[in-house]
Design a protein around this motif. Structure first.
Motif, PDB file in Angstrom:
ATOM      1  N   SER A  48      -1.050  -6.690  -2.349  1.00  0.00           N
ATOM      2  CA  SER A  48      -1.136  -5.240  -1.794  1.00  0.00           C
ATOM      3  C   SER A  48      -0.011  -4.449  -2.076  1.00  0.00           C
ATOM      4  CB  SER A  48      -1.171  -5.597   0.118  1.00  0.00           C
ATOM      5  OG  SER A  48       0.307  -6.086   0.345  1.00  0.00           O
ATOM      6  N   GLU A  70      -9.789   3.038   8.152  1.00  0.00           N
ATOM      7  CA  GLU A  70      -8.646   2.335   8.673  1.00  0.00           C
ATOM      8  C   GLU A  70      -7.910   2.847  10.074  1.00  0.00           C
ATOM      9  OE1 GLU A  70      -6.755  -0.239   7.285  1.00  0.00           O
ATOM     10  OE2 GLU A  70      -8.474  -0.716   5.834  1.00  0.00           O
ATOM     11  N   PRO A  71      -7.693   2.230  11.094  1.00  0.00           N
ATOM     12  CA  PRO A  71      -7.525   2.700  12.173  1.00  0.00           C
ATOM     13  C   PRO A  71      -5.849   2.736  12.150  1.00  0.00           C
ATOM     14  CG  PRO A  71      -7.761   0.390  12.392  1.00  0.00           C
ATOM     15  CD  PRO A  71      -8.014   0.622  10.837  1.00  0.00           C
ATOM     16  N   GLY A  72      -5.608   3.644  13.160  1.00  0.00           N
ATOM     17  CA  GLY A  72      -4.139   3.854  13.286  1.00  0.00           C
ATOM     18  C   GLY A  72      -3.561   4.961  12.596  1.00  0.00           C
ATOM     19  N   TYR A  73      -3.865   5.319  11.519  1.00  0.00           N
ATOM     20  CA  TYR A  73      -2.965   6.303  10.569  1.00  0.00           C
ATOM     21  C   TYR A  73      -3.208   7.722  11.448  1.00  0.00           C
ATOM     22  CZ  TYR A  73      -2.128   2.927   7.170  1.00  0.00           C
ATOM     23  OH  TYR A  73      -1.804   1.640   6.479  1.00  0.00           O
ATOM     24  N   VAL A  76      -0.822   8.512  13.944  1.00  0.00           N
ATOM     25  CA  VAL A  76       0.551   8.656  13.468  1.00  0.00           C
ATOM     26  C   VAL A  76       0.526  10.115  12.740  1.00  0.00           C
ATOM     27  CG1 VAL A  76       2.235   7.995  11.723  1.00  0.00           C
ATOM     28  CG2 VAL A  76       0.982   6.240  13.184  1.00  0.00           C
ATOM     29  N   ARG A  79       0.935  12.934  15.445  1.00  0.00           N
ATOM     30  CA  ARG A  79       2.108  13.088  15.842  1.00  0.00           C
ATOM     31  C   ARG A  79       3.046  13.771  15.100  1.00  0.00           C
ATOM     32  NH1 ARG A  79       1.418   7.934  17.957  1.00  0.00           N
ATOM     33  NH2 ARG A  79       2.580   6.827  16.389  1.00  0.00           N
ATOM     34  N   VAL A  80       3.087  13.345  13.835  1.00  0.00           N
ATOM     35  CA  VAL A  80       4.022  13.881  12.890  1.00  0.00           C
ATOM     36  C   VAL A  80       3.743  15.225  12.327  1.00  0.00           C
ATOM     37  CG1 VAL A  80       4.967  13.656  10.514  1.00  0.00           C
ATOM     38  CG2 VAL A  80       4.483  11.706  11.791  1.00  0.00           C
TER      39      VAL A  80
ATOM     40  N   PHE B  28      -1.552   5.928   2.083  1.00  0.00           N
ATOM     41  CA  PHE B  28      -0.978   4.680   3.271  1.00  0.00           C
ATOM     42  C   PHE B  28      -1.746   3.353   2.867  1.00  0.00           C
ATOM     43  CE2 PHE B  28       1.065   8.385   5.523  1.00  0.00           C
ATOM     44  CZ  PHE B  28       2.237   8.089   4.654  1.00  0.00           C
ATOM     45  N   ILE B  29      -3.204   3.668   3.000  1.00  0.00           N
ATOM     46  CA  ILE B  29      -4.319   2.510   2.881  1.00  0.00           C
ATOM     47  C   ILE B  29      -4.082   2.016   1.532  1.00  0.00           C
ATOM     48  CG2 ILE B  29      -6.667   1.907   2.472  1.00  0.00           C
ATOM     49  CD1 ILE B  29      -7.115   4.579   4.580  1.00  0.00           C
ATOM     50  N   ARG B  32      -0.899  -0.267   1.819  1.00  0.00           N
ATOM     51  CA  ARG B  32      -0.998  -0.920   2.937  1.00  0.00           C
ATOM     52  C   ARG B  32       0.320  -0.932   3.682  1.00  0.00           C
ATOM     53  NH1 ARG B  32      -4.441  -6.290   1.113  1.00  0.00           N
ATOM     54  NH2 ARG B  32      -6.170  -5.364  -0.072  1.00  0.00           N
ATOM     55  N   ILE B  33       0.694   0.398   3.902  1.00  0.00           N
ATOM     56  CA  ILE B  33       1.908   0.469   4.729  1.00  0.00           C
ATOM     57  C   ILE B  33       1.222   0.269   6.468  1.00  0.00           C
ATOM     58  CG2 ILE B  33       3.823   2.066   5.668  1.00  0.00           C
ATOM     59  CD1 ILE B  33       3.907   1.474   2.510  1.00  0.00           C
ATOM     60  N   PRO B  34       2.084  -0.322   6.926  1.00  0.00           N
ATOM     61  CA  PRO B  34       1.503  -0.495   8.588  1.00  0.00           C
ATOM     62  C   PRO B  34       1.830   0.972   9.111  1.00  0.00           C
ATOM     63  CG  PRO B  34       3.127  -2.139   7.964  1.00  0.00           C
ATOM     64  CD  PRO B  34       3.088  -1.533   6.778  1.00  0.00           C
ATOM     65  N   PRO B  35       0.638   1.155   9.982  1.00  0.00           N
ATOM     66  CA  PRO B  35       0.764   2.728  10.640  1.00  0.00           C
ATOM     67  C   PRO B  35       2.017   2.919  11.309  1.00  0.00           C
ATOM     68  CG  PRO B  35      -1.511   1.404  10.605  1.00  0.00           C
ATOM     69  CD  PRO B  35      -0.650   0.528  10.182  1.00  0.00           C
ATOM     70  N   GLN B  36       2.386   1.850  12.038  1.00  0.00           N
ATOM     71  CA  GLN B  36       3.872   2.055  12.768  1.00  0.00           C
ATOM     72  C   GLN B  36       4.674   2.608  11.749  1.00  0.00           C
ATOM     73  OE1 GLN B  36       2.103  -0.672  12.709  1.00  0.00           O
ATOM     74  NE2 GLN B  36       3.666  -2.253  12.196  1.00  0.00           N
ATOM     75  N   ASP B  37       4.900   2.088  10.542  1.00  0.00           N
ATOM     76  CA  ASP B  37       5.842   2.421   9.593  1.00  0.00           C
ATOM     77  C   ASP B  37       5.665   3.589   8.784  1.00  0.00           C
ATOM     78  OD1 ASP B  37       7.119  -0.007  10.370  1.00  0.00           O
ATOM     79  OD2 ASP B  37       6.527  -1.212   8.653  1.00  0.00           O
ATOM     80  N   THR B  38       4.383   4.187   8.933  1.00  0.00           N
ATOM     81  CA  THR B  38       4.242   5.472   8.197  1.00  0.00           C
ATOM     82  C   THR B  38       4.708   6.659   8.649  1.00  0.00           C
ATOM     83  OG1 THR B  38       2.224   5.880   9.407  1.00  0.00           O
ATOM     84  CG2 THR B  38       2.177   4.876   7.431  1.00  0.00           C
ATOM     85  N   GLU B  39       5.301   6.707  10.041  1.00  0.00           N
ATOM     86  CA  GLU B  39       5.780   7.842  10.798  1.00  0.00           C
ATOM     87  C   GLU B  39       6.964   8.428  10.444  1.00  0.00           C
ATOM     88  OE1 GLU B  39       5.051   7.341  15.005  1.00  0.00           O
ATOM     89  OE2 GLU B  39       6.048   9.118  15.533  1.00  0.00           O
TER      90      GLU B  39
END
Lengths: 467, 178
Positions: A48, A70-73, A76, A79-80, B28-29, B32-39
């Motif tokens: 990956s 993909e969820p979650g982005y 974020v 917010r940014v 990001f997908i 595969r950067i974890p969402p919490q680390d993209t901020e």
């Protein structure tokens, strides 16, 4: 221990480097035994992070067309983006505040500015630093000493800033690296190459530490390449510019890539690679946007005409000059018009139109003398001497050579340039100042401009003279 | 004038960000950067864009290029943690007094087996490091590398070992010498 397999979650966190040190080590030890089951799990995780450009390009192209599952982005990004909207307004205010602080600082006597910046909290301001860097760059060629002073103030501010005062660690490191590089550049223009080297060493150390934004990394390397060019370390200058070009490509900054080719062409020209210079200038002109960067575009055209002329292709140079004249007139400032006229003289001389060349060179020389640009006046005087030499007017060659020498003697600078002019005068007094010697001295003066310690060694059959 | 105000790009930062949103997500997908680390990653890139808009000619290309680079750096940093863990584990078990000698013997055997699959220069370097306890300056001197490049080379060899451990398993395939 090794017979108990880590959980899939633990393996994933291991590959991500997210586990505590003891757990990381335990899993590392387990994997070292060659556990096939765990290798299968970690193998798919490793893939990956690889950079697969083709797949990425396809994904980016498709990004606008389809909903990504993909969820979650989105949360974020929301917010940014919201934070950036506020940050933009803050930056506008900070920029205005930085300009006010700059104006205030510049009204204070120079000797007190450093003290004030060192001691007053108010002047610890990111946008003041940006404004100082801008001012140092702008004033560079007109007042090199002032450029050094202003860049020193910028480094003083940058070194006193804290990460939270300028948008985080990366912004701070980037600003510091840029400030030291600008100081190095100001020293370079002041011909203090040893101080320039020291300032660039600080900038490079910041690059090596990491955490400098690519855009600033490019700027630092770009300025460092100019120093290497002035030091006549051409191979290093070209390598640095290749790195800058790679950064611009990576960031899709095509117009800036064009500028980098323009700089590379200058290095090739200085190194005597005329064909390389012409090739790079053509590439630069394909990339520089004449609407967004009219001055840079004109500079590239100017250099191309000059390179064509110097490589003996004066007809081609003449045709391009004809099409470029409107750009000079549009730029309209005195310096650009003088450069145009100088180039017209040079191309006319290449076409054996000596009278036209002579008239142009005289006009340009008067212009430079009026502006107090003695070195440029000396350079164009030697072109004028060249025009006389072409016509066998040796008395005029001698007169121009002596007038030019007088300019340097009055300033008592550039000892090696004086030595070259003395050699020319000596030859002229013996009626031996031919076209080759005039060209050699003119070429030397061009090179010695940014390198006053460059020794003059005549190869045109005249004795070496040291001033 | 801010580059973001130039006619060829969006008329406002807000509009610009909405326009690049799908592409940022795709990046990001892909990585595969974890969402919490993209901020943090995205915020750093956007702050530079906002502060230095005057020097950036094509903001969209610039932002995507910068974020892409940050994604690669993210993985590089993660991997470095991973390599360091592998290195520390091996050093502790092989050289240190930790653990019974039977386990140390087993680890030495496993390590030797793993190293057989690595390129020659990594085998030499890691053998000196793990069997003789050489530090990077000694490795540089012994193997003829410069002091400046030895940490990069050591890191590459650790990467090869880690890749072998996590990706290739104990099969006959050799890790590429790159």
């Amino acid at each position: 221990m090794t017979e108990i397999h880590p959980t899939p979650e633990a393996l994933e966190r291991f590959v991500l480097g997210q586990l505590a040190a003891p757990e990381m080590r335990e899993i590392a030890r387990h994997l070292l035994t060659g556990c096939r089951q765990c290798h299968e799990a970690t193998g798919s995780l490793w893939d990956s992070s690889d950079d697969a450009d083709d797949l990425l390009d396809l994904a980016l192209e498709a990004a606008g067309d389809e909903e990504l599952p993909e969820p979650g982005y989105d949360e974020v990004l929301d917010r940014v983006f919201e934070r950036m909207a506020s940050a933009e307004a803050v930056v506008v205010e900070q920029r205005a505040a930085g300009c006010r602080l700059f104006d205030e600082l510049m009204q204070i006597p120079a000797e007190r500015r450093h003290l004030l910046v060192s001691n007053s909290q108010r002047f610890r301001h990111r946008m003041l630093c940006e404004r100082l860097l801008e001012a140092s760059y702008d004033v560079g060629f007109e007042d090199p000493a002032e450029a050094v002073d202003v860049a020193q103030l910028a480094t003083l501010v940058a070194d006193r800033l804290r990460p939270e005062e300028c948008g985080g660690q990366e912004c701070l490191y980037s600003l510091r690296a840029r400030a030291w590089a600008h100081l190095g550049n100001a020293f370079r223009i002041s011909l203090d190459l040893a101080s320039a080297e020291r300032a660039f060493a600080r900038a490079e150390a910041l690059l090596d530490e990491g955490g400098v934004a690519l855009v600033d990394r490019g700027r630092v390397l770009d300025l460092l390449a100019s120093l290497r060019k002035d030091q006549r370390r051409f191979a290093e200058a070209l390598q640095l510019l290749d790195r800058v070009a790679a950064l611009h490509k990576r960031l899709g900054q095509w117009s800036l890539l064009g500028r980098t080719f323009l700089q590379k062409a200058n290095v090739c020209g200085e190194a005597g690679d005329g064909e390389g210079e012409i090739r790079l200038l053509r590439r630069a002109l394909d990339l520089i946007d004449p609407q967004a960067d009219p001055r840079v575009f004109l500079a590239a055209r100017h250099n191309l005409i000059n390179a064509l002329h110097e490589s003996g292709r004066s007809r081609e140079a003449f045709a391009l000059l004809f099409h470029t004249r409107p750009l000079y007139l549009k730029a309209g400032d005195r310096m650009n018009l003088l450069r145009l006229r100088w180039l017209e003289g040079a191309v006319a001389l290449g076409l054996q139109r000596c009278e036209q060349a002579e008239a142009a060179f005289r006009e340009v020389r008067e212009g430079f003398i009026e502006l107090g640009l003695d070195y440029d006046a000396a350079l164009v005087s030697l072109d004028l001497a060249g025009a006389y030499a072409e016509q066998g007017r040796l008395t005029d060659v001698r007169r121009v050579a002596e007038e030019t020498l007088a300019i340097f003697q009055a300033r008592n600078t550039h000892q090696e340039a004086m030595a070259a002019l003395l050699a020319l005068c000596s030859a002229a007094r013996l009626d031996q100042a031919g076209v080759e010697l005039v060209r050699e001295v003119a070429g030397f003066l061009k090179r010695a401009r940014t390198n006053p310690d460059l020794p003059f060694v005549s190869t045109a059959g005249n004795p070496t003279v040291h001033g | 004038m801010s580059t973001l105000d130039q006619p060829q790009v969006a008329t406002s930062l807000e509009g610009f960000l909405e326009r690049v949103r799908p592409r940022l997500k795709a990046l990001f997908i892909h990585y595969r950067i974890p969402p919490q680390d993209t901020e943090d990653l995205l915020q750093q890139a956007l702050l530079v864009l906002v502060y230095q808009s005057a020097e950036i000619r094509d903001p969209e290309a610039w932002l995507l290029g910068t974020v892409r680079n940050k994604c690669l750096l993210y993985w590089r940093a993660r991997r470095r943690t991973l390599y360091d863990s592998v290195d520390t584990t091996v050093l502790e078990h092989v050289a240190g007094p930790i653990g019974p000698s039977q386990e140390r013997t087993a680890l030495r055997r496993d390590l030797a087996s793993a190293m057989e699959h690595l390129p020659e220069r990594c085998r030499s370097l890691l053998a000196l490091r793990y069997r003789q306890g050489y530090e990077p300056p000694e490795l540089a001197e012994r193997l003829g590398y410069s002091q400046a490049s030895i940490s990069k080379i050591t890191n590459r060899c650790l990467a090869a070992l880690t890749r072998y451990m996590t990706l290739l398993g104990a099969g006959p395939k050799k890790v590429r010498d790159d």
